[in-house]
Every structure is written in C-alpha cells, then in structure tokens.
Design a protein around this motif. Structure first.
Motif, mmCIF file in Angstrom:
data_model
loop_
_atom_site.group_PDB
_atom_site.id
_atom_site.type_symbol
_atom_site.label_atom_id
_atom_site.label_comp_id
_atom_site.label_asym_id
_atom_site.label_seq_id
_atom_site.Cartn_x
_atom_site.Cartn_y
_atom_site.Cartn_z
ATOM 1 N N GLN A 389 14.395 8.221 45.902
ATOM 2 C CA GLN A 389 14.154 7.390 47.079
ATOM 3 C C GLN A 389 12.790 6.724 46.989
ATOM 4 O OE1 GLN A 389 14.584 9.138 50.938
ATOM 5 N NE2 GLN A 389 16.726 8.544 51.074
ATOM 6 N N ALA A 390 12.756 5.434 47.354
ATOM 7 C CA ALA A 390 11.566 4.614 47.123
ATOM 8 C C ALA A 390 10.455 4.857 48.130
ATOM 9 C CB ALA A 390 11.954 3.138 47.151
ATOM 10 N N GLY A 391 10.763 5.320 49.334
ATOM 11 C CA GLY A 391 9.726 5.457 50.348
ATOM 12 C C GLY A 391 9.127 4.098 50.698
ATOM 13 N N SER A 392 7.847 4.075 51.011
ATOM 14 C CA SER A 392 7.192 2.851 51.489
ATOM 15 C C SER A 392 6.869 1.844 50.396
ATOM 16 C CB SER A 392 5.902 3.221 52.230
ATOM 17 O OG SER A 392 6.185 3.970 53.386
ATOM 18 N N THR A 393 7.243 2.114 49.158
ATOM 19 C CA THR A 393 6.869 1.210 48.067
ATOM 20 C C THR A 393 7.628 -0.108 48.090
ATOM 21 O OG1 THR A 393 8.454 2.369 46.642
ATOM 22 C CG2 THR A 393 6.145 3.062 46.529
ATOM 23 N N LEU A 394 8.669 -0.231 48.927
ATOM 24 C CA LEU A 394 9.396 -1.500 49.024
ATOM 25 C C LEU A 394 8.783 -2.448 50.047
ATOM 26 C CD1 LEU A 394 13.110 -0.251 48.882
ATOM 27 C CD2 LEU A 394 11.585 -0.870 47.001
ATOM 28 N N LYS A 395 7.854 -1.957 50.850
ATOM 29 C CA LYS A 395 7.282 -2.785 51.919
ATOM 30 C C LYS A 395 6.576 -4.048 51.420
ATOM 31 C CE LYS A 395 6.692 1.080 55.134
ATOM 32 N NZ LYS A 395 5.723 2.004 55.769
ATOM 33 N N PRO A 396 5.842 -4.014 50.295
ATOM 34 C CA PRO A 396 5.193 -5.255 49.854
ATOM 35 C C PRO A 396 6.167 -6.413 49.667
ATOM 36 C CG PRO A 396 4.296 -3.385 48.657
ATOM 37 C CD PRO A 396 5.460 -2.869 49.445
ATOM 38 N N PHE A 397 7.370 -6.133 49.212
ATOM 39 C CA PHE A 397 8.343 -7.205 48.974
ATOM 40 C C PHE A 397 8.939 -7.702 50.291
ATOM 41 C CE2 PHE A 397 8.125 -4.154 45.525
ATOM 42 C CZ PHE A 397 7.632 -4.977 44.527
ATOM 43 N N LEU A 398 8.996 -6.823 51.289
ATOM 44 C CA LEU A 398 9.446 -7.232 52.615
ATOM 45 C C LEU A 398 8.433 -8.175 53.248
ATOM 46 C CD1 LEU A 398 11.279 -7.001 55.103
ATOM 47 C CD2 LEU A 398 10.005 -4.931 55.731
ATOM 48 N N TYR A 399 7.150 -7.816 53.219
ATOM 49 C CA TYR A 399 6.117 -8.669 53.807
ATOM 50 C C TYR A 399 5.961 -9.966 53.022
ATOM 51 C CZ TYR A 399 4.650 -5.085 57.122
ATOM 52 O OH TYR A 399 4.612 -4.186 58.162
ATOM 53 N N ALA A 400 6.105 -9.890 51.697
ATOM 54 C CA ALA A 400 6.017 -11.121 50.896
ATOM 55 C C ALA A 400 7.124 -12.091 51.287
ATOM 56 C CB ALA A 400 6.106 -10.783 49.409
ATOM 57 N N MET A 401 8.314 -11.563 51.521
ATOM 58 C CA MET A 401 9.435 -12.409 51.926
ATOM 59 C C MET A 401 9.187 -13.023 53.301
ATOM 60 S SD MET A 401 13.439 -11.313 52.163
ATOM 61 C CE MET A 401 14.711 -12.515 52.557
ATOM 62 N N ALA A 402 8.691 -12.208 54.248
ATOM 63 C CA ALA A 402 8.424 -12.714 55.596
ATOM 64 C C ALA A 402 7.326 -13.777 55.583
ATOM 65 C CB ALA A 402 8.036 -11.553 56.504
ATOM 66 N N ILE A 403 6.275 -13.581 54.779
ATOM 67 C CA ILE A 403 5.198 -14.570 54.683
ATOM 68 C C ILE A 403 5.708 -15.842 54.022
ATOM 69 C CG2 ILE A 403 2.995 -15.041 53.544
ATOM 70 C CD1 ILE A 403 2.294 -12.080 54.004
ATOM 71 N N GLU A 404 6.482 -15.686 52.964
ATOM 72 C CA GLU A 404 7.027 -16.847 52.263
ATOM 73 C C GLU A 404 7.915 -17.689 53.178
ATOM 74 O OE1 GLU A 404 10.595 -17.216 49.157
ATOM 75 O OE2 GLU A 404 8.902 -16.072 48.346
ATOM 76 N N LYS A 405 8.718 -17.028 54.018
ATOM 77 C CA LYS A 405 9.624 -17.738 54.915
ATOM 78 C C LYS A 405 8.902 -18.316 56.129
ATOM 79 C CE LYS A 405 13.399 -16.688 52.607
ATOM 80 N NZ LYS A 405 14.188 -17.737 51.902
ATOM 81 N N GLY A 406 7.639 -17.952 56.331
ATOM 82 C CA GLY A 406 6.903 -18.439 57.484
ATOM 83 C C GLY A 406 7.116 -17.625 58.730
ATOM 84 N N TYR A 407 7.761 -16.459 58.618
ATOM 85 C CA TYR A 407 7.979 -15.619 59.792
ATOM 86 C C TYR A 407 6.703 -14.899 60.216
ATOM 87 C CZ TYR A 407 12.867 -16.196 58.328
ATOM 88 O OH TYR A 407 14.080 -16.711 57.953
ATOM 89 N N LEU A 408 5.832 -14.602 59.267
ATOM 90 C CA LEU A 408 4.598 -13.878 59.527
ATOM 91 C C LEU A 408 3.460 -14.492 58.728
ATOM 92 C CD1 LEU A 408 5.569 -10.080 59.267
ATOM 93 C CD2 LEU A 408 5.096 -11.348 61.361
ATOM 94 N N THR A 409 2.239 -14.166 59.145
ATOM 95 C CA THR A 409 1.055 -14.367 58.310
ATOM 96 C C THR A 409 0.379 -13.008 58.170
ATOM 97 O OG1 THR A 409 -0.518 -14.740 60.097
ATOM 98 C CG2 THR A 409 0.776 -16.656 59.342
ATOM 99 N N ALA A 410 -0.632 -12.947 57.333
ATOM 100 C CA ALA A 410 -1.343 -11.680 57.189
ATOM 101 C C ALA A 410 -2.066 -11.294 58.468
ATOM 102 C CB ALA A 410 -2.327 -11.763 56.032
ATOM 103 N N ALA A 411 -2.334 -12.274 59.337
ATOM 104 C CA ALA A 411 -3.045 -12.006 60.585
ATOM 105 C C ALA A 411 -2.114 -11.873 61.775
ATOM 106 C CB ALA A 411 -4.067 -13.115 60.847
ATOM 107 N N SER A 412 -0.804 -11.985 61.577
ATOM 108 C CA SER A 412 0.137 -11.860 62.690
ATOM 109 C C SER A 412 0.053 -10.463 63.294
ATOM 110 C CB SER A 412 1.559 -12.135 62.215
ATOM 111 O OG SER A 412 1.698 -13.470 61.777
ATOM 112 N N ILE A 413 0.219 -10.403 64.609
ATOM 113 C CA ILE A 413 0.159 -9.128 65.316
ATOM 114 C C ILE A 413 1.560 -8.529 65.396
ATOM 115 C CG2 ILE A 413 -0.426 -7.966 67.461
ATOM 116 C CD1 ILE A 413 -2.829 -8.981 65.951
ATOM 117 N N LEU A 414 1.663 -7.278 64.984
ATOM 118 C CA LEU A 414 2.915 -6.528 65.080
ATOM 119 C C LEU A 414 2.687 -5.334 65.990
ATOM 120 C CD1 LEU A 414 3.932 -6.578 61.318
ATOM 121 C CD2 LEU A 414 5.055 -7.835 63.161
#
Length: 756
Positions: A389-414
């Motif tokens: 099981q991968a654990g949290s190591t897949l998160k970078p690719f999730l955030y990269a996808m969201a940033i690429e699509k314009g859904y988030l920025t690094a400064a977006s509040i979650l």
C-alpha cells in the motif's frame, strides 16, 4: 548408467560379436580357396617337371589367416569414439552458475542455476597457479609431457605387478582421462576389461595427436571431479579453500591431488596421501589443513552477495553473464544505510526494507536492494518489487494534477476539519495521521505536512477516475481497477504499488513531468520520455516537497527529510502501520526507501520520519558527497508573488503560481457568505443503537455550517428549534429526514439517515 546407455552399449557388443564371427568364416572360406589354388598349381608344376616344390604346411597358413582375422577384430572392437576438438569442448562448457556485474564490470552477485554439478566458468591454464599445475600434473601423470597419450612404462609396470600378484598400479594418463570425460562410455561402470583399456589407450593417443599438451592439461583441470559436486579446479578452489585457482599454494594443490583418486575420502586419508605426494617427512600440517578443507563450503567468501534479489530476478540460465546498470559503490551505500537502520529499529519493530537509487538523466538504476536479511522472516522475498500500500506517497501527483488543471494553487486554502463522505460502501471519514485537525491550511502546507483531509477534498475537485488514470499514466500499473473501486481513499494511498514504480514516478517530477521506464541492465532499451504532468505543475510540487517550513507543523524543523542541500521528499505510511515509505529526489538522483514487514504484520513504534526517512537521508548524503543537489531551473509559465495570509493562518512568504493564477492576499470568507448546510449527520448514514446503553443517553449531535441565524431544524417535520443551537436528538429506529429551513420557510438543505 541410464537404461538408454545400457541398451546402446549392449547393441554395440552384439554387432562386434557378429563382426567377429563373419571375419572367422571369411577367413575359413578364404583358406579353402587358397588350398584349392595351391593344389592345382602343384599338379601343374609337377607336370612341367618342377618336382622340388613342396606343399606349404596347412597349419602355418591357417594360423596366419586366423591371426589376421583376430587383428582385424581387435582393431575394430577397440576403435575409440570420435572426440571433439579443444575449441568445441571449451565453447560448449556450461557452468552451473550465472553472474551479475555492475556497470563497470565489477562482480555483484552470482546464482546457482544447475544443481546437477557445481561448475564455475572455464579456467584457462594461465589463470591457475604454476604450483597447482605442476603438483596436479605430476601426481596424476608424471611423464605427461613426454609420452604420446599412453605411458608405456607405466603399462609395463602394471602388467608386471599383475603377473607377480601384486596390487596393480594405475597406468591411466591425463590424456586417457580427458578422453573418458569427453566420451563417457569409455569409463562406464564395468568397463575394466582388456578391450575397454585398449579403447581408452587408443583414445588417449588420438587426443594427444590432435590437441596440444597445454590444452589437454587445461581440459583435465576443468573436467576433473574433486569433491562432492565440485567439478573443475575453479569450483574446487572456491568451495574448498575460498580462493581462486590463481592463488592456490603448493599445499593446497597437494590436498587437491590427494582427493583425485578418492574424492570421498576422509581427512586422515587425504592428509596421508598429500604427505606421500609431498615427499616430506614431517607432514603434521596436512592433518589440520585437510580437516579445514572438508569443513563448511567457502564458496560465498569471494561472492560479494550484493544483489541477491536482483540476481534471482535476472539470472535464469546457467553460464549467463548479465551486466546491469548498477554501480557497486552506490549498491554498498544503500545496503549499509538500510542494514544500519533495521539493526537500530530491531526485529520487534520492523524486519524488512528495500532501497532503489536512480540516475535522473538516464533512468539507470544505480542501486537495487530488495532486502538485507537480518531479522527478516522472509529474506528471499524481493521488497523492491513487491506490491504494498502506497500511503501518502501518491499525494504529490494529486496536487500536481489539481494545480495543472487550475483547481488549486500552492497558496489555496483547504479546510483541514472533520469530513464525512457518503460512498457506495458506507460512510468514509478520513483522519489525519496524528488524529488532529489544523483548520484552514494552504495546499503547500497540506502536501508538505501530509494532511489527509485536505487531500480528500482535493480529490473531490479532480475526480477519482481522472486521478486513477493519471497514476496509471505515471507508471503505477498495479491500479488495475477503475476509480470507483478505490474511492476517496485513493487520495490517501489505498492502492498497491512497488518501490520501482514509486521511484520512476517521482523521477518524472524531477524531470519536469516526463516519465519513462527505468533500466536495470545495459541491454534494456532507453525509452523516450513521455509528458505526463506539465513542467510548471511538476516544478511547483517539487518546490512544495522541498520546503522544510511547510512540513514543520507535522514533522518539525529538523526532521530526517531536511538535508544541507536542495532535495524534495515525501513520506507515507499505510493502513495499520504495515508499510513506511520515503521517496525523494535531487536534480541528479531519485531515491526510494521502503521499510516494513514482508509478512504483512504491522510495525511497532515506527513513524514516517523514524522508519524509511533516515535511510533516505543517509543514502542522499552519501551519493551527493562533494556534489550537493541544486533546485531545477524554474520553467517558463511560473510566476512568483509575495503573499500575505489573514488571521495568522500562515506566515507571509513568496509563493509560486502558474502564470495568470497568482494573487497577493488571501481572505477568509465570512460565515454569512457560505451556504448554510447540514454537516452532521451525513446523508445515507446508518446509526445502530446499543442495547446495553440507556436510550436517553444515545443522542445524535446535529452540526450545521454557514450563516444560519434565524434558520430552524426539522426532524420528520417535527421542529427541533434554532439551527445555531446545535441540538442533540434522540431518534427512534427507522428512516429519518432532517431538514434545514430558512426564515422564509424554504428548505435549504436536507439529509436522510437511518437508525436501527
């Protein structure tokens, strides 16, 4: 001897007997014709007056013809089989081992493939010590260099000894023994008669006439059986002395020579024979040497054993020599770091681990450690290629996808606060690693600090199926189901991956979002890089993963992830503490580490920064010694802004954005701007009443969000009062409808839940 071989030998003997009978019959028929001719000529000669001619004695001619027939029979019956040439024997030599080499030709490991006999590589004569050559040659055939394949002096001595009733000495030469190795029927069981000896002698002479003496001696030293399954001087030297043939001493050679007549002899018998061969009077040293030689096998002393799991993976045929992309120095660094960490943790906390190091530019795997043994209960299992099981190591690719699509920025509040999600399999309630919630956080802090709830909220933006497809394109080929199978837990790494897949995926971030397969051997093709993630999103995510301040809330300022040079890293821990990961990269290398228990039982007292991260740190420091890592150059399409956060959510800083998405100030939306909604219970929830607890103490808390001043709650059309009072309700078994109603009597939100 096999049944087929016995049948073959019997058929040959039957043919020889038929040939012998035919030869004798032919001889008798020829004798009759010859005497008829002589009688006719005698009468003719007498008629002409040649009275002095006498008739030859019949017995003399008969004896001559029988002798001729016997010679022909002996010639054909002792004809040796055809023997191969030296080059053919050497070319067809099949070792029982295969060998694994690093990129510089250094031996990493070997693997036993053929278990019928232990044979190493063919050993040339010049790779055998002169002392060993001379001792073995003179012990087996002291006139080897002067005879033509048969030692007639030794043969005469053997005949004399047999005539006198003494124990017959051996007269077999090295040439005859090599011929027997090349044609096994020459030395088949029961082949001790005169005819068999003559065949061996003729084979030895034939071999001596077509091979050089050096070739015969070299073949003998490689084909001879010394002890047990050890065939050849290479296997014998390595297995009995832990040496190469080139380093054998004279005493070593005397002990080997003492083995040849009786490979199964015990230590005293071998020591006595070695002493006799040495010609010395004081041979006390041979007793201890013989006992040591027959002790535990030493074949692994010269085998580095640096990559056993990779050897088992790549070495499938005997005699194979595989040159890998590994670097022996990097392999030793990875082994040392992993072994030190597992010893420090102890077998009761974590038993297994794996490390992979990759060159970012070429994709060559420089270190591949599938495990280091120690306290492992499954040392043969390759931890580097096992699905976990991968654990949290897949998160970078999730955030990269969201940033690429314009859904988030690094400064977006979650919002890092409790959330309950209704899924097909029931209610999904993600929790953070520390079971605490941070409230409003930026995407940068959420990723660097590995917060779970913000990751799930991000997955709601990208979609589960789209994220699953992105992971598949990034080389995670264990995700064989669709996104709905994994659900929202995919954001937290519920999928199974291998360490090889992890390192290849993180390398793609180091290369600006371009991915290709990794290379393990020099023969592997170099695949072209494929664009998976935009270079801008990949660079921003790499910057987020390298930010020690962003991860400080979770890991502290001085964790194992902080290096004295630029490097990006992500840890991960799977469900029930079964797997611990740390994967990260510099501009030059990507390093992945897994620590856990291969049998699947949970680790004890091991966290993300105390399990795999220390190994990652040690390896990164060692491979960058003298060459610190540098942050990759910022690509076009990324802009920087100085940004300020309200209410001390986070400190002001310089942040990076995709061009056109930047902003300077973050403001928290007031409560009245957010749509009122029911937060708890979640629609579709099922609650079970406990019969052991009084009913009036089993109440359900209702929570709402947004500006709800003046709003009221209704349960099954029964008024519960003001929504901002957050009432506790006691609901009987059955299905219930909870509604949120505004001042105008309109239903703003409603949920359905069940009590049973």
């Amino acid at each position: 001897m096999t049944n087929a071989r016995r049948q073959h030998v019997a058929a040959i003997r039957r043919r020889l007997r038929r040939l012998r009978r035919r030869t004798i019959l032919l001889a008798l028929r020829s004798e009759k014709r010859a005497w008829a001719f002589v009688d006719a000529r005698r009468d003719e000669w007498r008629a002409r007056g040649w009275r002095g001619i006498a008739t030859p004695p019949r017995v003399t001619l008969t004896a001559a013809l029988i002798l001729l027939a016997g010679f022909a029979t002996a010639y054909w019956s002792t004809l040796p089989p055809a023997l191969p040439g030296y080059a053919a024997v050497r070319d067809h030599w099949a070792p029982s081992e295969s060998w694994l080499y690093d990129r510089n030709g250094e031996l990493l490991d070997s693997s036993r493939i053929n278990f019928q006999a232990r044979r190493l590589a063919w050993t040339p004569l010049d790779k055998i010590s002169p002392a060993a050559r001379d001792v073995l040659m003179h012990a087996e055939d002291r006139r080897f260099e002067s005879h033509g394949g048969v030692d007639w002096i030794a043969v005469a001595g053997a005949v004399r000894d047999r005539w006198e009733g003494k124990r017959a000495r051996g007269a077999s030469t090295i040439s005859m023994q090599v011929a027997a190795y090349l044609a096994p029927d020459l030395a088949a069981p029961g082949s001790r008669g005169i005819r068999d000896k003559l065949r061996q002698m003729r084979a030895g002479m034939a071999l001596d006439g077509s091979w050089t003496k050096d070739q015969i001696l070299e073949a003998y030293l490689n084909l001879a059986g010394f002890r047990g399954e050890a065939q050849g001087i290479g296997a014998a030297a390595l297995g009995l002395f832990g040496k190469t043939p080139a380093t054998l001493s004279r005493d070593d050679a005397l002990l080997l020579a003492a083995l040849l007549p009786d490979p199964g002899a015990d230590a005293p018998a071998i020591a006595a024979r070695a002493c006799a061969l040495s010609g010395e009077s004081d041979c006390s040293r041979f007793a201890g040497s013989a006992a040591s030689m027959l002790g535990p096998a030493r074949s692994l002393q010269l085998d580095p054993g640096l990559a056993p799991h990779l050897a088992n993976k790549l070495l499938r045929e005997p005699g194979l020599r595989v040159t890998t992309t590994l670097d022996k120095h990097f392999q030793e660094i990875a082994i040392t770091a992993l072994k030190r960490q597992l010893q420090g943790l102890g077998g009761t906390r974590a038993r297994d681990g794996a490390v992979i190091v990759v060159d970012n530019r070429t994709g060559d795997v420089l270190a591949y450690v599938g495990g280091v043994g120690g306290a492992s209960t499954a040392p043969a299992v390759d931890g580097a290629s096992s699905y976990r099981q991968a654990g949290s190591t897949l998160k970078p690719f999730l955030y990269a996808m969201a940033i690429e699509k314009g859904y988030l920025t690094a400064a977006s509040i979650l919002d890092d606060s409790p959330v309950q999600l209704d899924t097909a399999s029931g209610l999904y309630v993600p929790q953070n690693y520390d079971r605490a919630f941070k409230g409003p956080v930026t995407a940068r802090s959420a990723l660097a600090g590995s917060l779970n709830v913000p990751a799930v909220r991000t997955l709601l933006l990208t979609g589960v199926d789209a994220f699953r497809d992105r992971l598949w394109d990034t080389g995670y080929r264990g995700l064989t189901e669709d996104g709905q199978y994994y659900g929202f837990s995919l954001a937290l790494g519920s999928a199974e991956v291998t360490l090889m897949e992890q390192v290849a995926a993180f390398r793609s971030l180091a290369l600006g979002g371009r991915w290709s397969r990794l290379r393990l051997t020099e023969s592997d093709p170099r695949d072209a890089l494929r664009r998976i993630t935009s270079p801008q999103a990949a660079w921003i995510v790499g910057d987020m993963l390298s930010d020690p301040n962003a991860r400080a809330v979770t890991f502290g300022l001085d964790s194992a992830l902080r290096l004295p040079f630029w490097a990006a890293a992500k840890t991960g821990t799977s469900k029930a503490m079964r797997d611990n990961w740390c994967v990260g990269f510099s501009d030059r290398y990507t390093v992945g580490v897994w620590v856990g228990n291969l049998e699947g039982d949970p680790m004890r007292a091991v966290s993300g920064t105390s399990g795999a991260a220390p190994v990652w740190r040690d390896v990164m420091l060692a491979i960058h010694d003298g060459h610190p890592g540098h942050q990759p150059e910022r690509p076009d399409g990324v802009e920087s802004r100085r940004i300020v956060f309200p209410d001390h959510i986070e400190q002001a800083r310089t942040e990076y954005f995709l061009t056109g998405t930047g902003f300077d100030t973050v403001a928290i939306a007031p409560a009245e701007s957010r749509r009122p909604r029911i937060v708890n219970p979640v629609s579709g929830s099922v609650y079970a009443l406990d019969p052991d607890i009084p009913l009036d103490r089993q109440r359900l808390a209702i929570s709402v969000s947004g500006e709800v001043t003046g709003h009221r709650l209704e349960l099954d059309r029964r008024d519960l009062g003001a929504a901002d009072a957050k009432p506790l309700i006691l609901a009987p078994p059955g299905r219930h409808r909870l509604r949120l109603i505004d001042l105008g009597g309109n239903v703003v939100d409603q949920v359905l839940f069940t009590v049973r």
